[in-house]
Design a protein around this motif. Structure first.
Motif, PDB file in Angstrom:
ATOM      1  N   ASP A  44       0.806  -1.224   0.000  1.00 59.30           N
ATOM      2  CA  ASP A  44       0.000   0.000   0.000  1.00 59.30           C
ATOM      3  C   ASP A  44       0.837   1.272   0.000  1.00 59.30           C
ATOM      4  OD1 ASP A  44      -2.205  -1.584   0.078  1.00 59.30           O
ATOM      5  OD2 ASP A  44      -2.505  -1.404   2.248  1.00 59.30           O
ATOM      6  N   ALA A  45       2.152   1.116   0.188  1.00 55.94           N
ATOM      7  CA  ALA A  45       2.994   2.296   0.421  1.00 55.94           C
ATOM      8  C   ALA A  45       3.070   3.229  -0.789  1.00 55.94           C
ATOM      9  CB  ALA A  45       4.395   1.859   0.837  1.00 55.94           C
ATOM     10  N   GLU A  46       3.063   2.666  -1.999  1.00 52.45           N
ATOM     11  CA  GLU A  46       3.181   3.535  -3.183  1.00 52.45           C
ATOM     12  C   GLU A  46       1.966   4.435  -3.319  1.00 52.45           C
ATOM     13  OE1 GLU A  46       4.195   1.870  -6.907  1.00 52.45           O
ATOM     14  OE2 GLU A  46       6.273   1.491  -6.301  1.00 52.45           O
ATOM     15  N   ASP A  47       0.774   3.832  -3.151  1.00 53.93           N
ATOM     16  CA  ASP A  47      -0.448   4.650  -3.238  1.00 53.93           C
ATOM     17  C   ASP A  47      -0.444   5.703  -2.146  1.00 53.93           C
ATOM     18  OD1 ASP A  47      -1.346   3.298  -5.396  1.00 53.93           O
ATOM     19  OD2 ASP A  47      -2.706   1.965  -4.296  1.00 53.93           O
ATOM     20  N   LEU A  49       2.146   7.026  -0.663  1.00 56.70           N
ATOM     21  CA  LEU A  49       3.126   8.085  -0.915  1.00 56.70           C
ATOM     22  C   LEU A  49       2.543   9.137  -1.868  1.00 56.70           C
ATOM     23  CD1 LEU A  49       6.089   8.928  -0.295  1.00 56.70           C
ATOM     24  CD2 LEU A  49       6.707   7.920  -2.484  1.00 56.70           C
ATOM     25  N   GLN A  50       1.802   8.668  -2.850  1.00 54.78           N
ATOM     26  CA  GLN A  50       1.161   9.629  -3.762  1.00 54.78           C
ATOM     27  C   GLN A  50       0.144  10.476  -3.007  1.00 54.78           C
ATOM     28  OE1 GLN A  50       0.280   8.361  -7.880  1.00 54.78           O
ATOM     29  NE2 GLN A  50       0.869   6.326  -7.209  1.00 54.78           N
ATOM     30  N   ASP A  51      -0.628   9.826  -2.124  1.00 53.42           N
ATOM     31  CA  ASP A  51      -1.605  10.581  -1.315  1.00 53.42           C
ATOM     32  C   ASP A  51      -0.903  11.620  -0.449  1.00 53.42           C
ATOM     33  OD1 ASP A  51      -3.577   9.067  -2.410  1.00 53.42           O
ATOM     34  OD2 ASP A  51      -3.835   7.732  -0.680  1.00 53.42           O
ATOM     35  N   ILE A  52       0.271  11.220   0.089  1.00 51.48           N
ATOM     36  CA  ILE A  52       1.019  12.140   0.965  1.00 51.48           C
ATOM     37  C   ILE A  52       1.423  13.389   0.190  1.00 51.48           C
ATOM     38  CG2 ILE A  52       3.222  12.434   2.177  1.00 51.48           C
ATOM     39  CD1 ILE A  52       2.955   9.359   2.900  1.00 51.48           C
ATOM     40  N   PHE A  53       1.948  13.208  -1.012  1.00 48.89           N
ATOM     41  CA  PHE A  53       2.410  14.381  -1.764  1.00 48.89           C
ATOM     42  C   PHE A  53       1.253  15.172  -2.358  1.00 48.89           C
ATOM     43  CE2 PHE A  53       6.531  12.510  -1.183  1.00 48.89           C
ATOM     44  CZ  PHE A  53       7.327  13.638  -1.022  1.00 48.89           C
ATOM     45  N   LEU A  54       0.152  14.510  -2.663  1.00 42.47           N
ATOM     46  CA  LEU A  54      -1.020  15.275  -3.112  1.00 42.47           C
ATOM     47  C   LEU A  54      -1.542  16.139  -1.962  1.00 42.47           C
ATOM     48  CD1 LEU A  54      -2.866  12.561  -5.261  1.00 42.47           C
ATOM     49  CD2 LEU A  54      -1.788  14.673  -6.090  1.00 42.47           C
ATOM     50  N   ALA A  55      -1.546  15.547  -0.765  1.00 42.27           N
ATOM     51  CA  ALA A  55      -1.988  16.320   0.411  1.00 42.27           C
ATOM     52  C   ALA A  55      -1.017  17.466   0.686  1.00 42.27           C
ATOM     53  CB  ALA A  55      -2.087  15.401   1.628  1.00 42.27           C
ATOM     54  N   ALA A  56       0.276  17.188   0.530  1.00 41.54           N
ATOM     55  CA  ALA A  56       1.280  18.245   0.753  1.00 41.54           C
ATOM     56  C   ALA A  56       1.067  19.388  -0.232  1.00 41.54           C
ATOM     57  CB  ALA A  56       2.685  17.662   0.607  1.00 41.54           C
ATOM     58  N   HIS A  57       0.780  19.047  -1.469  1.00 43.41           N
ATOM     59  CA  HIS A  57       0.552  20.069  -2.503  1.00 43.41           C
ATOM     60  C   HIS A  57      -0.634  20.958  -2.132  1.00 43.41           C
ATOM     61  CE1 HIS A  57      -0.492  21.642  -6.561  1.00 43.41           C
ATOM     62  NE2 HIS A  57       0.817  21.632  -6.705  1.00 43.41           N
ATOM     63  N   ARG A  58      -1.663  20.309  -1.584  1.00 48.71           N
ATOM     64  CA  ARG A  58      -2.863  21.082  -1.185  1.00 48.71           C
ATOM     65  C   ARG A  58      -2.604  21.926   0.050  1.00 48.71           C
ATOM     66  NH1 ARG A  58      -5.454  16.203  -1.772  1.00 48.71           N
ATOM     67  NH2 ARG A  58      -5.615  15.992   0.490  1.00 48.71           N
TER      68      ARG A  58
ATOM     69  N   ALA B  59      14.046   4.135  -1.497  1.00 48.24           N
ATOM     70  CA  ALA B  59      13.724   4.877  -2.723  1.00 48.24           C
ATOM     71  C   ALA B  59      12.461   4.308  -3.361  1.00 48.24           C
ATOM     72  CB  ALA B  59      14.889   4.794  -3.690  1.00 48.24           C
ATOM     73  N   PRO B  60      11.497   5.152  -3.656  1.00 45.13           N
ATOM     74  CA  PRO B  60      10.296   4.650  -4.340  1.00 45.13           C
ATOM     75  C   PRO B  60      10.611   4.338  -5.804  1.00 45.13           C
ATOM     76  CG  PRO B  60      10.141   7.032  -4.007  1.00 45.13           C
ATOM     77  CD  PRO B  60      11.421   6.588  -3.363  1.00 45.13           C
ATOM     78  N   ALA B  61       9.696   3.662  -6.474  1.00 43.28           N
ATOM     79  CA  ALA B  61       9.905   3.325  -7.888  1.00 43.28           C
ATOM     80  C   ALA B  61      10.166   4.601  -8.680  1.00 43.28           C
ATOM     81  CB  ALA B  61       8.672   2.604  -8.433  1.00 43.28           C
ATOM     82  N   SER B  62      11.060   4.474  -9.672  1.00 40.59           N
ATOM     83  CA  SER B  62      11.491   5.679 -10.392  1.00 40.59           C
ATOM     84  C   SER B  62      10.355   6.345 -11.169  1.00 40.59           C
ATOM     85  CB  SER B  62      12.652   5.340 -11.324  1.00 40.59           C
ATOM     86  OG  SER B  62      12.262   4.291 -12.173  1.00 40.59           O
ATOM     87  N   ASP B  63       9.333   5.568 -11.534  1.00 43.91           N
ATOM     88  CA  ASP B  63       8.243   6.175 -12.321  1.00 43.91           C
ATOM     89  C   ASP B  63       7.142   6.760 -11.440  1.00 43.91           C
ATOM     90  OD1 ASP B  63       7.301   3.777 -11.353  1.00 43.91           O
ATOM     91  OD2 ASP B  63       6.060   3.377 -13.126  1.00 43.91           O
ATOM     92  N   ARG B  67       3.869   9.336 -12.312  1.00 42.47           N
ATOM     93  CA  ARG B  67       2.453   9.039 -12.001  1.00 42.47           C
ATOM     94  C   ARG B  67       1.854  10.125 -11.118  1.00 42.47           C
ATOM     95  NH1 ARG B  67       2.463   3.471  -9.372  1.00 42.47           N
ATOM     96  NH2 ARG B  67       4.711   3.321  -9.655  1.00 42.47           N
ATOM     97  N   LEU B  68       2.645  10.568 -10.163  1.00 38.52           N
ATOM     98  CA  LEU B  68       2.154  11.608  -9.251  1.00 38.52           C
ATOM     99  C   LEU B  68       1.908  12.907 -10.005  1.00 38.52           C
ATOM    100  CD1 LEU B  68       1.655  12.758  -6.367  1.00 38.52           C
ATOM    101  CD2 LEU B  68       4.109  13.145  -6.212  1.00 38.52           C
ATOM    102  N   GLN B  69       2.829  13.217 -10.899  1.00 37.03           N
ATOM    103  CA  GLN B  69       2.745  14.468 -11.659  1.00 37.03           C
ATOM    104  C   GLN B  69       1.413  14.579 -12.395  1.00 37.03           C
ATOM    105  OE1 GLN B  69       6.085  14.658 -14.287  1.00 37.03           O
ATOM    106  NE2 GLN B  69       6.280  16.875 -14.117  1.00 37.03           N
ATOM    107  N   HIS B  70       0.940  13.446 -12.913  1.00 31.80           N
ATOM    108  CA  HIS B  70      -0.317  13.451 -13.660  1.00 31.80           C
ATOM    109  C   HIS B  70      -1.507  13.758 -12.761  1.00 31.80           C
ATOM    110  CE1 HIS B  70       1.571  12.357 -17.325  1.00 31.80           C
ATOM    111  NE2 HIS B  70       1.948  11.153 -16.911  1.00 31.80           N
ATOM    112  N   GLN B  71      -1.338  13.509 -11.467  1.00 31.44           N
ATOM    113  CA  GLN B  71      -2.459  13.740 -10.542  1.00 31.44           C
ATOM    114  C   GLN B  71      -2.445  15.138  -9.933  1.00 31.44           C
ATOM    115  OE1 GLN B  71      -3.348  10.437  -7.782  1.00 31.44           O
ATOM    116  NE2 GLN B  71      -1.602   9.422  -8.712  1.00 31.44           N
ATOM    117  N   LEU B  72      -1.331  15.845 -10.092  1.00 29.33           N
ATOM    118  CA  LEU B  72      -1.255  17.187  -9.512  1.00 29.33           C
ATOM    119  C   LEU B  72      -2.109  18.148 -10.337  1.00 29.33           C
ATOM    120  CD1 LEU B  72       2.589  17.428  -8.801  1.00 29.33           C
ATOM    121  CD2 LEU B  72       0.766  17.191  -7.106  1.00 29.33           C
ATOM    122  N   PRO B  73      -2.729  19.117  -9.674  1.00 29.24           N
ATOM    123  CA  PRO B  73      -3.495  20.109 -10.419  1.00 29.24           C
ATOM    124  C   PRO B  73      -2.590  20.802 -11.434  1.00 29.24           C
ATOM    125  CG  PRO B  73      -3.798  20.373  -8.052  1.00 29.24           C
ATOM    126  CD  PRO B  73      -2.722  19.352  -8.242  1.00 29.24           C
ATOM    127  N   SER B  74      -3.093  20.999 -12.652  1.00 22.50           N
ATOM    128  CA  SER B  74      -2.243  21.550 -13.703  1.00 22.50           C
ATOM    129  C   SER B  74      -1.915  23.023 -13.488  1.00 22.50           C
ATOM    130  CB  SER B  74      -2.893  21.366 -15.068  1.00 22.50           C
ATOM    131  OG  SER B  74      -4.196  21.908 -15.034  1.00 22.50           O
TER     132      SER B  74
END
Lengths: 182, 243
Positions: A44-47, A49-58, B59-63, B67-74
């Motif tokens: 679950d960590a990858e998902d 981590l994305q949530d963490i940075f999306l929250a940080a962005h907000r 280190a997380p996966a390099s890609d 993937r995150l970039q696509h989810q950030l508000p443009s």
């Protein structure tokens, strides 16, 4: 100086300066990913981590520079990991759980049982801990947080944090010990 | 397993972490000296604690960034057009400050630091100490006057707490202006002690220039953001954060 750098990076992220948020991600994602892997598991960590940075962005607008940016992100990440764990566990709100062995049970071996501890073995053993004491162990022994901070974030007392840590260490000792000594 | 073990075992972790009181730690240490089982436990927990500290970042996966970039508000939050109108009334203040800054910069260059930044030309230093100090004070006053409109802009930005970008930038501006003000105050204090000190004078001039640069960069940034030009605003933000 680092506070100034952090404020600048936060401001550049908010201003949409090209590359600024990626700079933030590159600088802090490894530590936060390590935290997430150990608290919620690699699956679950990858998902997360994305949530963490999306929250940080907000939420970057809430960053006031009174703590290091890394500390601010770490708190944000810890809270999201705990929310994730809570949603997974049947325990309502609290991440402490009773263990089958008595806290602080007296030692049964007649001497040390651990040799050189292999990192991979240790990571695997941490993964087998119950969520409550695993969280305390990771935050205290791996991340270096104080019991007071852990107690606050988990909504438990300092004493409970200490006893959970002790339980986790005893379990890990048993898990890492050669079979003949268990 | 002895009775002391039963009593003391729950304290092992606290002992290993150095959290016991000196009295308890001493009692525990005495027991450990005579009890192989507890000594073994202490050694194991110390080893475990040390090993845990070596577990570093992963280190997380390099890609993952892609993937995150696509989810950030443009749209960068800072240039969200919808947030601007209520700030419109303060932009003229920024524009007027630019004019005042020109005068302040002239004063710094011509009156406070006559010939070079390393040595004051004798002709620029009238007899006695009053004249150069006056020039310094005049320049400080001019810089302060030039900064006043920006103080109003900063206040307005800080009031508009809902505006993500402006509050963040306002904090940076405030921090940099405060730092420059502290340096100016230190320079003035040093000159008051030794009015002929070239080092103190240069430090003050440097602080004044820094404040001038921050205000100048802020003005550029505010004007570019006002024009809702993301690229230029971003470039201005870089200039500002380098200030």
């Amino acid at each position: 100086v680092s506070g100034h750098v952090d404020l600048n990076l936060a401001a550049r992220c908010q201003a949409g300066v090209p590359g600024a948020f990626e700079e933030l991600y590159r600088a802090h994602s490894p530590r936060l990913f390590g935290l997430a892997c150990r608290l919620v598991g690699r699956r679950d960590a990858e998902d997360l981590l994305q949530d963490i940075f999306l929250a940080a962005h907000r939420k970057l607008r809430l960053y006031k520079g009174d703590a290091a940016l890394g500390t601010w992100l770490f708190r944000l990440a810890t809270n999201l990991c705990l929310d994730h764990l809570r949603s997974r566990t049947a325990h309502a709100g609290k991440l402490t759980d009773p263990l089958d062995d008595e806290p602080g049970a007296p030692p049964t071996a007649s001497g040390p049982v651990l040799g050189v501890i292999d990192r991979v073995d240790l990571e695997r053993a941490i993964d087998t801990l119950p969520p409550g004491c695993r969280t305390v162990f990771v935050l205290h022994d791996v991340e270096g947080c104080e019991h007071r901070e852990i107690a606050t974030v988990l909504g438990i007392s300092d004493g409970t944090s200490k006893s959970q840590l002790h339980k986790a260490r005893l379990r890990l000792r048993r898990a890492l010990a050669p079979e003949r000594t268990r | 397993m002895t009775e002391p073990c039963r009593t003391l075992a729950p304290q092992v972790s606290a002992y290993v972490d150095g959290e016991l009181s000196p009295t308890d730690a001493h009692a525990f240490a005495r027991h450990v000296d005579t009890c192989a089982a507890c000594r073994g436990l202490v050694q194991d927990l110390q080893r475990l604690r040390k090993a845990a500290r070596t577990l570093g970042p992963i280190a997380p996966a390099s890609d993952l960034w892609t993937r995150l970039q696509h989810q950030l508000p443009s749209d960068p939050p800072s240039v969200a057009a919808a947030a601007r109108p209520r700030l419109g009334g303060v932009w003229w203040l920024a524009a007027t400050a630019v004019v005042a800054l020109g005068a302040a910069a002239w004063l710094i260059d011509r009156r406070v630091l006559p010939s070079s930044s390393t040595e004051l030309a004798p002709s620029a230093i009238p007899a006695g100490n009053a004249a150069p100090l006056d020039a310094v004070e005049t320049a400080v006053a001019e810089i302060d006057r030039a900064a006043q409109p920006y103080a109003a802009v900063l206040l307005e930005l800080e009031r508009s707490a809902a505006d993500v970008a402006d509050t963040g930038l306002a904090r940076v501006l405030r921090a940099q202006l405060d730092a420059a003000d502290r340096a100016i105050a230190a320079g003035r204090a040093a000159l008051a002690i030794d009015p002929e000190s070239t080092i103190a004078r240069e430090a003050l001039v440097d602080a004044l220039r820094r404040k001038h640069a921050v205000i100048d960069a802020a003005g550029t940034l505010l004007q570019e953001v006002q024009r809702l030009d993301p690229e230029r605003a971003a470039r201005a933000a870089v200039l500002l954060t380098k200030g």
